[in-house]
Design a protein around this motif. Structure first.
Motif, PDB file in Angstrom:
ATOM      1  N   VAL A  96      22.680  26.963  85.099  1.00 27.31           N
ATOM      2  CA  VAL A  96      23.210  27.557  83.876  1.00 27.31           C
ATOM      3  C   VAL A  96      24.405  26.718  83.440  1.00 27.31           C
ATOM      4  O   VAL A  96      25.351  26.510  84.213  1.00 27.31           O
ATOM      5  N   ILE A  97      24.322  26.216  82.213  1.00 30.92           N
ATOM      6  CA  ILE A  97      25.406  25.379  81.710  1.00 30.92           C
ATOM      7  C   ILE A  97      26.534  26.283  81.249  1.00 30.92           C
ATOM      8  O   ILE A  97      26.504  26.852  80.158  1.00 30.92           O
ATOM      9  N   GLN A  98      27.508  26.438  82.121  1.00 29.47           N
ATOM     10  CA  GLN A  98      28.670  27.272  81.822  1.00 29.47           C
ATOM     11  C   GLN A  98      29.845  26.652  82.539  1.00 29.47           C
ATOM     12  O   GLN A  98      29.657  25.795  83.378  1.00 29.47           O
TER      13      GLN A  98
ATOM     14  N   THR B 205       9.586  10.205  90.010  1.00 28.16           N
ATOM     15  CA  THR B 205      10.844   9.597  90.399  1.00 28.16           C
ATOM     16  C   THR B 205      11.557  10.478  91.407  1.00 28.16           C
ATOM     17  O   THR B 205      12.530  10.072  92.012  1.00 28.16           O
ATOM     18  N   GLY B 206      11.043  11.698  91.580  1.00 22.89           N
ATOM     19  CA  GLY B 206      11.655  12.612  92.526  1.00 22.89           C
ATOM     20  C   GLY B 206      12.501  13.660  91.840  1.00 22.89           C
ATOM     21  O   GLY B 206      12.658  14.762  92.340  1.00 22.89           O
ATOM     22  N   LEU B 207      13.077  13.315  90.702  1.00 20.31           N
ATOM     23  CA  LEU B 207      13.913  14.252  89.975  1.00 20.31           C
ATOM     24  C   LEU B 207      13.438  14.328  88.546  1.00 20.31           C
ATOM     25  O   LEU B 207      13.343  13.315  87.867  1.00 20.31           O
ATOM     26  N   SER B 208      13.112  15.530  88.099  1.00 19.54           N
ATOM     27  CA  SER B 208      12.759  15.678  86.695  1.00 19.54           C
ATOM     28  C   SER B 208      13.297  17.021  86.238  1.00 19.54           C
ATOM     29  O   SER B 208      13.678  17.858  87.057  1.00 19.54           O
ATOM     30  N   GLY B 209      13.345  17.230  84.961  1.00 22.40           N
ATOM     31  CA  GLY B 209      13.925  18.494  84.516  1.00 22.40           C
ATOM     32  C   GLY B 209      13.465  18.860  83.140  1.00 22.40           C
ATOM     33  O   GLY B 209      12.897  18.034  82.426  1.00 22.40           O
ATOM     34  N   LYS B 210      13.696  20.103  82.775  1.00 24.40           N
ATOM     35  CA  LYS B 210      13.424  20.501  81.411  1.00 24.40           C
ATOM     36  C   LYS B 210      14.490  21.493  80.954  1.00 24.40           C
ATOM     37  O   LYS B 210      15.087  22.205  81.762  1.00 24.40           O
ATOM     38  N   ARG B 211      14.695  21.492  79.648  1.00 27.66           N
ATOM     39  CA  ARG B 211      15.715  22.355  79.077  1.00 27.66           C
ATOM     40  C   ARG B 211      15.267  23.801  79.158  1.00 27.66           C
ATOM     41  O   ARG B 211      14.093  24.111  79.016  1.00 27.66           O
TER      42      ARG B 211
END
Lengths: 294, 176
Positions: free
Chosen positions: A137-139, A105-111
Motif C-alpha cells: 500500500v503506497i502510504q 526476471t524474478g520480479l514483476s508487478g502490477k498496479r
C-alpha cells in the motif's frame, strides 16, 4: 480667300498644298495612337484570356487526377484499415507477451487501487517453481497489505530493515530468501521422489528446509550399513549447506576405505545440490555393475 | 551501463495436477564491460539455465560496483593528496600513499565476486609496497602480517571504517 495674282495662284496651290500636308500630318497624329491603343487593348485581352484558359485547363487536369486517384484508392483504403487493426492487435499481443516475460526476471508487478502488487518468482537450475506475492500500500509509511510469503521466511525482519528506506533492496532481498528456500525444498523433494531407493529411512526436514537429516546407502540394494547425514543451511540465502556431518554406523567404521568414502561424501554434499550427489552415486553404482559384468 | 541480450526457451508440461515449466535453453550475449568477473558468471548462468539467478545476481553485482565507486570517490575527495585511483573510480584498486614518505604505498584491491550459486560477495585485499630499507628495519614483520591484519580489521570495522583508519594511519599528522 483672295485670287489675286500669281503669287496668290501660286499662293492658292501652295496654300492647298500646305493645307493638305497639314491635314495628312494631323491625320497621322490622330490615326497612329488609336491603332496602338486598340492593338494593345486587344493584346492584353488576348493575353488575359490565354491565362484564364491555361488556369482552367490546369484545374480540369487536377480534378481528373483526383477522381482517378480516389477511384483507385477506394479498395486499398479498406485493406489499409484491416491491416492497421491487425498491427494494433499484434502490438497488444506483443505488450502482453512482454509483460508476461517480466515474470522471468524474478520480479514483476502490477498496479492496484492501493499501490502495487509485486510478484516474486522462484526457480532452481532452470526449473520454475512457486510464485509469491506481496501487496504493498503506497502510504507514508509504506506497508504490506497482505502477502503469500510463508511464515518461516523472516519477512518482518527484512521489511523492518529495508522497506521504508530502500524498497528495491527490500524486494531483491526477499527474492533471495524465497529463491533459496524454493531451491532447498526442490532438492529435498527430488531426493524423496527420485532417490527413495537410496534412503534407508524417511527424510527428516523442517519447514524452512534448512535442516535435513537422513540415512542413505550408496547402492540401492546394498547390504552395507548406511551412512547418516545431517545437513544444516545456516545461511538462509543459499541452496548449499554450511554444515555437513556424515557418520558411518557400521562395525568396521575404523577402516580407512569407509573413512575415505565418508570424507568424500561430505565434500560432495558441500559442493553439489542434493539430487546431483545421489545422481552421481547412482552413476557410480552403474559403473560398478558394469565392471562386475565384464 | 551493462547491456545484454537474452534468448531462452521454456517447456511447459501440463499434467492433471499442475503445470510445470522448465527452462530448456538459455543464451546470454553481453556487451563487453570493464568488469572481468561478469563473463564467467554469464557462462555459468547459461550452463545452469538459471535465468532468475542471472537477473538477481546481476542486480546485486551492479549495486556493489556502484557502492565501491562511491566509496573510492569519497576517499579520493577527502584525502586527495594521499589517495590515488590509478585505474579510475570504477576499477578495483585504490592506492594510498603517504605524502611525507612517498616510498610507502598501500594498495587496496576490492574485487566483487559472484560465486557458484550466484551470491555476490565483496573481497578486499591489502598489498604493501615499501622501500627495501624499511623492509630490513621491520623486525616485527608488520608488513608480512598486514594483509591478514587488514582482513581482521574489515571484519571488525566494516569496509568504510577500515579503509578510513588505514588512510589516517598512513597520513598521521596531516590536517584534513
Amino acid at each position: 480667300m483672295e485670287w489675286a495674282n500669281d503669287k496668290s495662284k501660286g499662293g492658292v496651290l501652295a496654300h492647298l498644298e500646305r493645307l493638305e500636308t497639314q491635314m495628312s500630318r494631323s491625320c497621322k497624329n490622330l490615326e497612329d495612337p488609336p491603332r496602338e491603343t486598340a492593338e494593345s487593348d486587344l493584346g492584353t485581352k488576348i493575353h488575359k484570356l490565354r491565362c484564364l484558359r491555361d488556369k482552367l485547363r490546369a484545374e480540369v487536369k487536377q480534378r481528373q487526377a483526383r477522381i482517378k486517384a480516389s477511384t483507385a484508392n477506394a479498395e486499398p483504403d479498406q485493406t489499409l484499415e484491416i491491416s492497421e487493426q491487425e498491427a494494433v492487435g499484434g502490438k497488444e499481443e506483443n505488450m502482453k507477451a512482454i509483460l508476461q516475460a517480466y515474470r522471468f526476471t524474478g520480479l514483476s508487478g502490477k498496479r492496484t487501487s492501493r499501490g502495487v502488487c509485486v510478484c516474486i518468482s522462484t526457480a532452481f537450475e532452470g526449473n520454475l517453481l512457486d510464485s509469491y506475492f506481496v501487496d504493498l500500500v503506497i502510504q507514508k509509511p509504506l506497508r504490506i497489505h497482505h502477502h503469500s510469503v510463508p511464515v518461516f521466511i523472516p519477512l518482518e525482519e527484512i521489511s523492518a530493515k529495508y522497506l521504508q528506506t530502500n524498497i528495491q533492496h527490500f524486494l531483491f532481498c526477499l527474492c533471495e530468501y524465497l529463491n533459496a528456500y524454493a531451491g532447498r525444498k526442490y532438492q529435498a523433494d527430488q531426493l524423496q521422489r527420485d532417490f527413495a531407493a537410496f534412503l534407508a529411512g524417511p527424510l527428516q526436514r523442517n519447514s524452512l528446509c534448512n535442516l535435513l537429516s537422513f540415512t542413505y546407502k550408496v547402492e540401492p540394494q546394498g547390504r552395507s550399513f548406511p551412512f547418516c547425514a545431517r545437513l544444516l543451511y545456516k545461511d538462509l540465502t543459499t541452496t548449499l549447506p554450511t554444515d555437513v556431518t556424515i557418520t558411518y554406523q557400521g562395525t568396521d567404521a575404523s577402516s580407512t576405505s569407509w573413512e575415505e568414502q565418508r570424507a568424500s561424501h561430505e565434500n560432495l554434499f558441500f559442493t553439489k545440490p542434493l539430487h546431483q550427489v545421489f545422481t552421481s552415486f547412482a552413476r557410480n553404482g552403474e559403473r560398478l555393475d558394469m565392471s562386475l559384468v565384464s | 551501463m551493462i547491456t545484454f541480450q537474452l534468448e531462452f526457451q521454456i517447456l511447459e508440461i501440463q499434467n492433471k495436477e499442475s503445470l510445470s515449466s522448465v527452462i530448456t535453453d538459455l543464451n546470454i550475449i553481453m556487451e563487453p564491460t570493464e568488469y572481468s568477473e561478469l563473463s564467467e558468471f554469464v557462462s555459468r548462468a547459461e550452463d545452469r539455465r538459471d535465468l532468475l539467478m542471472f537477473f538477481r545476481s546481476l542486480h546485486f553485482f551492479v549495486e556493489w560496483c556502484e557502492y565501491r565507486k562511491c566509496t573510492f570517490e569519497h576517499f579520493k575527495e577527502k584525502y586527495s593528496e594521499a589517495v590515488r585511483l590509478p585505474e579510475g573510480a570504477a576499477s578495483s584498486c585504490m592506492v594510498v600513499q603517504s605524502p611525507r614518505q612517498p616510498g610507502f604505498e598501500l594498495v587496496i584491491v576490492w574485487r566483487i565476486q559472484i560465486d557458484e550459486e550466484g551470491k555476490v560477495l565483496p573481497k578486499l585485499d591489502l598489498l604493501t609496497k615499501v622501500p627495501q630499507q624499511a623492509l630490513e628495519l621491520d623486525k616485527n614483520r608488520v608488513l608480512e602480517t598486514a594483509p591478514l591484519g587488514f582482513r581482521a580489521l574489515l571484519g571488525v570495522l566494516g569496509i568504510e571504517a577500515a579503509l578510513e583508519s588505514l588512510i589516517t594511519s598512513l597520513c598521521v599528522g596531516e590536517n584534513h
